[in-house]
Design an enzyme around this catalytic site. Sequence first.
Site, PDB file in Angstrom:
ATOM      1  CB  CYS A 142      -0.714  -0.016   1.256  1.00 43.74           C
ATOM      2  SG  CYS A 142      -2.311   1.629   1.082  1.00 43.74           S
ATOM      3  CB  CYS A 145      -0.240   2.327   4.396  1.00 41.72           C
ATOM      4  SG  CYS A 145      -1.964   2.249   3.248  1.00 41.72           S
ATOM      5  CG  ASP A 146       3.600   0.557   4.361  1.00 42.26           C
ATOM      6  OD1 ASP A 146       2.988   0.878   5.147  1.00 42.26           O
ATOM      7  OD2 ASP A 146       3.029  -0.345   3.967  1.00 42.26           O
TER       8      ASP A 146
END
Length: 314
Positions: A142, A145-146
């Site tokens: 993701c 997200c990261d």
Amino acid sequence: MSKILKFDETIIYDTIVIGAGPAAVSASIYAARKGLKTAMIGEDIGGQILDTNEIENIIGIPLTNGFDYAMELEKHMSEYEIYFYKGHRVKEIIDEGSLKKIITDDSKIVSTKTIIIATGAKWRQLGIPGEKEYTGKGVHYCSTCDGPFYRNKDVVIVGGGNSGVEAAIEISNIAKNVVLVEYMDELKADKVLQDRLSTLDNVRVYLSSAVTEILGNEYAEIAKLRNRNNSDEFELKMDGLFVEIGLTANTDIAKDLVNLNNFGEIIVDEMNMTSINGIFAAGDCTNTKHKQIIIAMGEGAKAALSAFEYIIKN
């Protein structure tokens, strides 16, 4: 003292939530807060986030990790009277009109007025050596997200569809260099995305190529690639690799029951209702855009409120 109750198949529940991830926990809490007799059936609380190393995009929590956040979800859930059948899955859903029946993987049969399906999704994986070992240690699924962890770093992205190209564009704003790897002879992303990608100076694209192995020490450091046309092999040094080849919705239990889209996601309306009255769905298993923890939790809450309204009206 925890208020989580032992699952009782003799009860007719107001709602049963299927799943144990953020959407499911949110739905269960909101249903219980509305006074509904609520059950949740799932494996480990946390679901997909248990495979997430660091989380920094939940508003109000600057930084946490998947395990710790799952513990917080369970702690919050324990404040409410929720019947939790932990470590189990639903094998079948039967629609009988005003009542629905659920059959669990150990053949328990339980009745409920409404159902909220919140079974999530799983990231499509490459299935190559090193992928599993370095998940959360340089291998991610993701970019939203990261991606922020890779400011001024060298990043490899696998996947030339919309997900992969969007990730490359997004991460190019913070990373030093981005390499996009696509197995086919051309990118599959929409033209507008490809046009935008072509303007980025710090992005290179390798077509007809596959990542065959991920190497490293404590963290992933090298991606081994093979050209599909001439079998040439080479290595790329990197700080992180993102597998962006899409999600697979966990909707096997619903595929012969409610309407799904072409991606196998459950189609829901603005009230999170599926094509069957009294059956709702929330989170990554649905056609709701943007698969994020905070969005899944909001959708879970909305599904519970909709289930409450449905019961009141019916």
